[in-house]
Design an enzyme around this catalytic site. Structure first.
Site, mmCIF file in Angstrom:
data_model
loop_
_atom_site.group_PDB
_atom_site.id
_atom_site.type_symbol
_atom_site.label_atom_id
_atom_site.label_comp_id
_atom_site.label_asym_id
_atom_site.label_seq_id
_atom_site.Cartn_x
_atom_site.Cartn_y
_atom_site.Cartn_z
ATOM 1 N N LYS A 1 0.853 -1.183 0.000
ATOM 2 C CA LYS A 1 0.000 0.000 0.000
ATOM 3 C C LYS A 1 0.896 1.242 0.000
ATOM 4 C CE LYS A 1 -4.365 1.467 2.017
ATOM 5 N NZ LYS A 1 -5.518 1.042 2.815
ATOM 6 N N ARG B 1 -25.890 -2.090 6.074
ATOM 7 C CA ARG B 1 -25.550 -3.509 5.953
ATOM 8 C C ARG B 1 -26.159 -4.354 7.074
ATOM 9 N NH1 ARG B 1 -20.615 -4.928 2.978
ATOM 10 N NH2 ARG B 1 -21.347 -4.216 0.962
ATOM 11 N N GLU C 1 -20.006 -5.416 9.458
ATOM 12 C CA GLU C 1 -21.008 -4.644 10.198
ATOM 13 C C GLU C 1 -22.077 -5.542 10.812
ATOM 14 O OE1 GLU C 1 -19.813 -3.835 7.232
ATOM 15 O OE2 GLU C 1 -18.818 -1.927 7.616
HETATM 16 C C1 LIG Z 1 -19.214 -1.974 4.223
HETATM 17 C C2 LIG Z 1 -18.000 -1.100 4.375
HETATM 18 N N1 LIG Z 1 -17.417 -0.968 5.579
HETATM 19 C C3 LIG Z 1 -16.339 -0.170 5.735
HETATM 20 C C4 LIG Z 1 -15.822 0.495 4.660
HETATM 21 C C5 LIG Z 1 -14.663 1.465 4.837
HETATM 22 N N2 LIG Z 1 -13.463 0.997 4.130
HETATM 23 C C6 LIG Z 1 -13.099 1.515 2.947
HETATM 24 S S1 LIG Z 1 -11.684 0.857 2.377
HETATM 25 C C7 LIG Z 1 -11.544 -0.123 3.709
HETATM 26 C C8 LIG Z 1 -10.372 -1.030 3.833
HETATM 27 C C9 LIG Z 1 -10.307 -1.997 2.722
HETATM 28 O O1 LIG Z 1 -9.171 -2.766 2.895
HETATM 29 P P1 LIG Z 1 -8.604 -3.581 1.679
HETATM 30 O O2 LIG Z 1 -9.706 -4.277 0.990
HETATM 31 O O3 LIG Z 1 -7.497 -4.407 2.191
HETATM 32 O O4 LIG Z 1 -8.090 -2.468 0.678
HETATM 33 P P2 LIG Z 1 -6.797 -1.524 0.779
HETATM 34 O O5 LIG Z 1 -7.295 -0.178 1.195
HETATM 35 O O6 LIG Z 1 -5.843 -2.099 1.759
HETATM 36 O O7 LIG Z 1 -6.259 -1.534 -0.598
HETATM 37 C C10 LIG Z 1 -12.593 0.074 4.604
HETATM 38 C C11 LIG Z 1 -12.748 -0.602 5.898
HETATM 39 C C12 LIG Z 1 -16.457 0.330 3.422
HETATM 40 N N3 LIG Z 1 -16.037 0.974 2.327
HETATM 41 N N4 LIG Z 1 -17.535 -0.471 3.304
#
Ligand SMILES: Cc1ncc(C[n+]2csc(CCOP(=O)(O)OP(=O)(O)O)c2C)c(N)n1
Length: 633
Positions: free
Chosen positions: A288, A405, A377
């Site tokens: 990242k 959700r 969630e």
């Molecule tokens: C249902 C939901 N919960 C929380 C989020 C907030 N959120 C956005 S990106 C993320 C992390 C995603 O992690 P990953 O899939 O590993 O992607 P990275 O950012 O590391 O590339 C979160 C928790 C969301 N977008 N949707």
């Protein structure tokens, strides 16, 4: 040749142009993309780290696959800036997340390359599988279907449900797991450990040797194709035993882990995978923030860093006046710790948003009593319900839009059983630049119709603290407290706790001409509007309801008896929220006053700054002033 004409990026207006490049040119293009995105991000903040980590993957996907005919779905979509830029939106990229500009997330109506609208996590495999099944029913057997999903998003329940379904649907789907070992905050849970374990294993390397030898560069459309595919399957099976590989257990062919920044290898392996039918998963390891030192070092901050200096990587803090009010989320984070010190029943729960919700303050100070449960969630709510059964008082903090959700869990697991779970809904109301997927505009309406639910919204920091203080006493059943993104209004916010009367509102000021009745933070604008109207001799009463449910009927009788015009104001949909509740009250008691409902209209609101959107929806201070003038003229 000048610099401009040497640029590869400037020549690319679509994946067709990308395909004209030699594979050896892709690393240079990657560097140009990186520089472009970093440069844009310093001028127009957005998500950064995730996108920097998927540049090679994005180039390889569009290089190998026939997009948009082949369908690519990006999970969450915050990592898809390079995708936007390579698919014809480079020149508009400076408008990213701005009012009337392009969206920060893939969006179907924006481009044919955005095959599915995203923003909320863990939907990509389901959507891709649906597309693959449709292709097969429509006898379109050439089309490829690709989901790109992060290791964080993979922990979400929907992703698991989809894998489980895809494994037996035997559809032509490729899941690319973009494993950077982190979500927004550190990734949590057993899956994370599993990924780390397979990453460290030697299985792939052994497997790769066998596969490349077997492939000999041929495809399924070439000579001996059947035999080759068979050999690959055999090779995969022999290198990673079914039992030990989670994805194989789901009937997926597992490939990897591979270096997600080695664009040559990615192109090669994607070309080969194209020719293997059925569900398959490619595990890519990425970093990242790749290529920007500060972002690699501080991955949490650079998820969405705001303004920063390109050369030093230092974040540019908006000069912080000590007298400035804090963010609501900060007040939540500090207050829960303060309360938990005195009440040992209090626990905190967040689904993957420790820093976004400020529950990280409690996680640091009371690690045994604050839980990050991952992007989950639904689980967060039922997990809280379980703790409430045992007499604890869980504060389950979920962004308003993500709470959508967990609606069934709120009704079925908490409200029906009248359990003492305190729901703290952060980002209630319009959130701004993240746009339609993230606005928290439905919660007042969707919680109002749930029996046993207390629905509260503080107008300022003091009320937030007092609502939390009141709720932690327990015995009320489900108690929701929603507050907006951003700052409150009280620089000196550490007020002493007072118990609130449930379902009681307050008169903020008296006035005969018009009454403004508000809930939550917009009450501050209502008050400011009334104060400016006073200068023009227009007397406006302002009422802060505090609770949407139970609603203060005594106060409403008083308001209806003394006013012919009532303006309701809420930072949420006008369908089913405060305005609707007051309208129903009027009809029930046959009052004659005119009601003017201000809030979010019955349509999806796009992105822009919060102030711009509130103005556009017409519930800012000026809109209230204009409406009052119109009514009284
Ligand atoms: C249902 C939901 N919960 C929380 C989020 C907030 N959120 C956005 S990106 C993320 C992390 C995603 O992690 P990953 O899939 O590993 O992607 P990275 O950012 O590391 O590339 C979160 C928790 C969301 N977008 N949707």
């Amino acid at each position: 040749m000048n610099e401009e004409s040497k640029s590869l990026l400037n020549q690319i207006h679509s994946p067709e142009d990308l395909k004209k490049l030699k594979v050896q040119q892709l690393p240079q293009l990657g560097e140009e993309l990186r520089a472009f995105i970093i440069d844009e991000a310093t001028k127009n903040p957005g998500h950064l780290g995730a996108t920097l980590g998927t540049i090679e993957l994005t180039m390889a996907i569009h290089y190998v696959f026939n997009t948009p005919y082949d369908k690519v779905v990006w999970d969450v979509g915050h990592q898809a800036y390079a995708h936007k830029i390579l698919t014809g939106r480079r020149e508009r990229f400076h408008t990213n997340r701005k009012l009337n500009g392009i969206s920060g997330f893939p969006k179907m109506e924006e481009s044919e390359y955005d095959t599915f609208g995203v923003g909320h996590s863990s939907t990509s495999i389901s959507a891709t599988l649906g597309m693959a099944v449709a292709s097969s029913l429509l006898k379109d057997d050439k089309r490829q279907h690709i989901a790109v999903i992060g290791d964080g998003a993979m922990t979400g329940g929907m992703a698991m449900e989809a894998l489980n379904n895809a494994g037996v649907a035997n559809s032509n789907i490729l899941v690319i797991l973009n494993d950077n070992g982190i979500a927004i905050d550190k990734n949590v849970g057993a899956l994370k450990e599993y990924f780390a374990h397979i990453n460290a294993s030697k299985a792939y390397n052994r497997f790769r040797e066998i596969v490349w030898t077997a492939m000999g560069g041929k495809t399924k459309y070439g000579k001996n194709s059947r035999a080759i595919v068979k050999q690959i399957r055999h090779a995969v099976k022999s290198s990673i035993s079914n039992k030990n590989n989670l994805f194989e257990a789901f009937n997926f062919r597992y490939f990897g882990p591979v270096d997600g920044h080695d664009v040559h290898s990615l192109v090669k392996i994607l070309r080969d995978l194209k020719n293997i039918e059925g569900p398959k998963l490619l595990h890519c390891i990425t970093v990242k923030g790749k290529g920007f030192e500060k972002a690699e070092q501080n991955q949490v901050k650079f998820h969405a860093p705001g303004y920063f200096d390109k050369t030093t990587g230092e974040q540019i803090k908006q000069t912080k006046d000590k007298k400035e009010p804090p963010k609501y989320q900060h007040v939540f984070g500090e207050t829960i710790v303060e309360l938990a010190k005195k009440n040992e029943k209090i626990v905190g729960v967040t689904p993957a948003m420790p820093s976004g919700s400020s529950l990280n303050i409690m996680m640091e100070k009371m690690p045994n009593r604050a839980f990050d449960v991952g992007i989950a969630e639904q689980h967060a709510v039922t997990f809280s319900a379980g703790m409430a059964v045992q007499g604890l008082i869980p504060f389950c903090n979920i962004y308003s839009s993500f709470m959508q959700r967990a609606y069934d869990q709120v009704i079925h697991d908490v409200a029906l059983q009248k359990l003492d779970v305190v729901f703290c809904l952060d980002r209630g109301g319009l959130v701004g630049e993240d746009g339609a997927t993230h606005h928290g505009v439905f919660d007042l309406a969707y919680f109002r119709c749930i029996p046993n639910m207390i629905v509260a919204a503080p107008m300022n920091e003091k009320e937030l603290r007092n609502m939390m203080y009141t709720a932690q006493k327990g015995g009320y059943g489900p108690f929701s407290i929603r507050y907006p993104r951003g700052k409150g209004v009280m620089p000196n916010w550490r007020t002493p706790f007072e118990t609130m009367s449930i379902g009681k509102g307050e008169v903020l000021r008296q006035g005969d001409d018009v009454a403004i009745v508000s809930i939550g933070h917009p009450g501050n604008d209502a008050l400011a509007a009334a104060q400016s109207l006073e200068k023009e001799d227009i007397n406006v009463a302002v009422y802060n309801m505090r609770f949407l449910k139970p609603i203060d009927e005594d106060l409403l009788h008083t308001i209806f008896k003394s006013h012919k015009h009532i303006i309701t104001v809420e930072d949420g949909t006008i369908v089913g929220g405060l305005g609707s509740a007051i309208e129903a009250f009027k009809n029930q008691h046959s009052y004659m006053a005119n009601i003017h409902k201000l809030g979010v209209p019955d349509k999806f609101v796009e992105h822009g700054t919060r102030d711009e959107l509130i103005k556009k929806c017409g519930f800012d201070k000026d809109s209230m002033i204009n409406l009052v003038k119109k009514i009284t003229s």
